[in-house]
Design a protein around this motif. Structure first.
Motif, PDB file in Angstrom:
ATOM      1  N   GLY A  69      -3.415  -3.601   7.438  1.00  0.00           N
ATOM      2  CA  GLY A  69      -2.638  -3.961   8.607  1.00  0.00           C
ATOM      3  C   GLY A  69      -3.316  -3.426   9.853  1.00  0.00           C
ATOM      4  O   GLY A  69      -3.966  -2.406   9.821  1.00  0.00           O
ATOM      5  N   ALA A  70      -3.122  -4.120  10.924  1.00  0.00           N
ATOM      6  CA  ALA A  70      -3.833  -3.770  12.144  1.00  0.00           C
ATOM      7  C   ALA A  70      -3.596  -2.344  12.588  1.00  0.00           C
ATOM      8  O   ALA A  70      -4.452  -1.723  13.194  1.00  0.00           O
ATOM      9  CB  ALA A  70      -3.430  -4.747  13.258  1.00  0.00           C
ATOM     10  N   THR A  71      -2.450  -1.817  12.262  1.00  0.00           N
ATOM     11  CA  THR A  71      -2.147  -0.483  12.757  1.00  0.00           C
ATOM     12  C   THR A  71      -1.973   0.561  11.659  1.00  0.00           C
ATOM     13  O   THR A  71      -1.793   1.718  11.955  1.00  0.00           O
ATOM     14  CB  THR A  71      -0.860  -0.511  13.602  1.00  0.00           C
ATOM     15  OG1 THR A  71       0.225  -0.928  12.766  1.00  0.00           O
ATOM     16  CG2 THR A  71      -1.000  -1.461  14.765  1.00  0.00           C
ATOM     17  N   ASN A  72      -2.038   0.171  10.383  1.00  0.00           N
ATOM     18  CA  ASN A  72      -1.824   1.151   9.318  1.00  0.00           C
ATOM     19  C   ASN A  72      -0.504   1.903   9.479  1.00  0.00           C
ATOM     20  O   ASN A  72      -0.433   3.090   9.189  1.00  0.00           O
ATOM     21  CB  ASN A  72      -2.946   2.187   9.280  1.00  0.00           C
ATOM     22  CG  ASN A  72      -3.943   1.880   8.176  1.00  0.00           C
ATOM     23  OD1 ASN A  72      -5.116   1.752   8.434  1.00  0.00           O
ATOM     24  ND2 ASN A  72      -3.475   1.749   6.970  1.00  0.00           N
ATOM     25  N   LYS A  73       0.512   1.238   9.938  1.00  0.00           N
ATOM     26  CA  LYS A  73       1.804   1.884  10.149  1.00  0.00           C
ATOM     27  C   LYS A  73       2.416   2.234   8.811  1.00  0.00           C
ATOM     28  O   LYS A  73       2.508   1.405   7.915  1.00  0.00           O
ATOM     29  CB  LYS A  73       2.693   0.903  10.918  1.00  0.00           C
ATOM     30  CG  LYS A  73       4.088   1.371  11.211  1.00  0.00           C
ATOM     31  CD  LYS A  73       4.759   0.319  12.102  1.00  0.00           C
ATOM     32  CE  LYS A  73       6.239   0.519  12.184  1.00  0.00           C
ATOM     33  NZ  LYS A  73       6.865  -0.480  13.081  1.00  0.00           N
ATOM     34  N   LEU A  74       2.822   3.483   8.659  1.00  0.00           N
ATOM     35  CA  LEU A  74       3.402   3.956   7.407  1.00  0.00           C
ATOM     36  C   LEU A  74       4.847   4.381   7.614  1.00  0.00           C
ATOM     37  O   LEU A  74       5.190   4.965   8.642  1.00  0.00           O
ATOM     38  CB  LEU A  74       2.615   5.150   6.870  1.00  0.00           C
ATOM     39  CG  LEU A  74       1.203   4.903   6.371  1.00  0.00           C
ATOM     40  CD1 LEU A  74       0.571   6.214   5.930  1.00  0.00           C
ATOM     41  CD2 LEU A  74       1.197   3.908   5.232  1.00  0.00           C
ATOM     42  N   ILE A  75       5.655   4.113   6.610  1.00  0.00           N
ATOM     43  CA  ILE A  75       7.035   4.576   6.588  1.00  0.00           C
ATOM     44  C   ILE A  75       7.157   5.583   5.461  1.00  0.00           C
ATOM     45  O   ILE A  75       6.798   5.290   4.311  1.00  0.00           O
ATOM     46  CB  ILE A  75       8.016   3.415   6.383  1.00  0.00           C
ATOM     47  CG1 ILE A  75       7.823   2.350   7.469  1.00  0.00           C
ATOM     48  CG2 ILE A  75       9.459   3.946   6.380  1.00  0.00           C
ATOM     49  CD1 ILE A  75       8.050   2.837   8.884  1.00  0.00           C
ATOM     50  N   PHE A  76       7.686   6.751   5.784  1.00  0.00           N
ATOM     51  CA  PHE A  76       7.762   7.833   4.809  1.00  0.00           C
ATOM     52  C   PHE A  76       9.102   7.872   4.098  1.00  0.00           C
ATOM     53  O   PHE A  76      10.152   7.576   4.688  1.00  0.00           O
ATOM     54  CB  PHE A  76       7.534   9.179   5.506  1.00  0.00           C
ATOM     55  CG  PHE A  76       6.098   9.465   5.795  1.00  0.00           C
ATOM     56  CD1 PHE A  76       5.439   8.822   6.834  1.00  0.00           C
ATOM     57  CD2 PHE A  76       5.383  10.366   5.020  1.00  0.00           C
ATOM     58  CE1 PHE A  76       4.102   9.073   7.088  1.00  0.00           C
ATOM     59  CE2 PHE A  76       4.046  10.626   5.272  1.00  0.00           C
ATOM     60  CZ  PHE A  76       3.407   9.981   6.306  1.00  0.00           C
ATOM     61  N   TYR A 124       0.864  -1.181   0.000  1.00  0.00           N
ATOM     62  CA  TYR A 124       0.000   0.000   0.000  1.00  0.00           C
ATOM     63  C   TYR A 124       0.895   1.223   0.000  1.00  0.00           C
ATOM     64  O   TYR A 124       1.830   1.306   0.804  1.00  0.00           O
ATOM     65  CB  TYR A 124      -0.889  -0.034   1.234  1.00  0.00           C
ATOM     66  CG  TYR A 124      -1.893   1.080   1.339  1.00  0.00           C
ATOM     67  CD1 TYR A 124      -2.024   1.793   2.519  1.00  0.00           C
ATOM     68  CD2 TYR A 124      -2.734   1.394   0.280  1.00  0.00           C
ATOM     69  CE1 TYR A 124      -2.953   2.815   2.637  1.00  0.00           C
ATOM     70  CE2 TYR A 124      -3.669   2.410   0.380  1.00  0.00           C
ATOM     71  CZ  TYR A 124      -3.776   3.111   1.554  1.00  0.00           C
ATOM     72  OH  TYR A 124      -4.708   4.102   1.659  1.00  0.00           O
TER      73      TYR A 124
END
Lengths: 114, 113
Positions: free
Chosen positions: A97-104, A32
């Motif tokens: 994903g359970a937390t929608n953790k994004l890496i920029f 994503y």
């Protein structure tokens, strides 16, 4: 830790031209991807997203292209306007994903010349 | 309009003091919020994931005792920078998810003198 002394890559375009901003993402498992626009002193603003089962998605004046083979993402802005001047970030993550953790990514400064 | 609100937008404090930044989701409940830090001309670095009713999950290298996170309700997460020092001066940004989309606050600029 964070790097110091970085200078953002800058893309300078004339008003009315098309802009292409590129991003290389790092995690081959990411499925994503999102492009954000950040104006000076403000938080990121959602522009467009794409899932890994697609290679192209279009919005209003913007198009995102995804090349999973080389882990590359691009944002195309048609008929660039002065109001498009900002820093653009790509972000990667796991859809649903359970937390929608994004890496920029590192960001690109788009400077539109009138 | 904004769906995630941060307060204060700017704060200046003396070295050694603690500063609390609030992140509120407006008109929706957020079981999970995220805190980012951004230095000038750099990208957003994820600091921690704030979970309502439980302990926050911190990213590697982020000091838990330095950056206290409290997510006491479904609409509010707070980040407290304890014993702030000039190197903590940064732009702190929170985000919350609504209907699958992440919304970001306008950020809080902390300056430690």
């Amino acid at each position: 830790g964070e790097s110091v002394g970085l200078h953002l890559p800058t893309l300078s375009v004339q008003e009315g031209d098309n802009s292409i901003i590129n991003c290389a993402y790092s995690n081959s498992a990411s499925d994503y991807f999102i492009w954000y626009k950040q104006e000076s002193g403000k938080g990121p603003q959602f522009i467009i997203d794409i899932r890994s089962n697609m290679d192209k998605r279009q919005g209003q004046r913007v198009t995102v292209l995804l090349n999973k083979t080389v882990k590359h993402l691009s944002l195309q802005i048609a008929a660039t306007q002065p109001g498009d001047s900002a820093v653009y970030f790509c972000a990667e993550g796991l859809y649903g994903g359970a937390t929608n953790k994004l890496i920029f990514g590192t960001g690109t400064l788009l400077a539109v010349q009138p | 309009g904004a769906v995630v609100s941060q307060h204060p937008s700017r704060v200046i404090c003396k070295s050694g003091t603690s500063v609390k930044i609030e992140c509120r989701s407006l008109d929706f409940q957020a079981t999970t919020m995220f805190w980012y830090r951004q230095f000038p001309k750099q990208s957003l670095m994820l600091m921690a994931t704030s979970n309502e009713g439980s302990k926050a999950t911190y990213e590697q290298g982020v000091e838990k005792d330095k950056f206290l996170i409290n997510h006491a309700s479904l609409t509010l997460s707070t980040l407290t920078v304890t014993s702030a020092h000039p190197e903590d001066s940064s732009f702190y940004i929170c985000s919350a998810r609504r209907s699958g989309e992440l919304f970001f606050g306008e950020g809080s600029r902390l300056t430690v003198l």
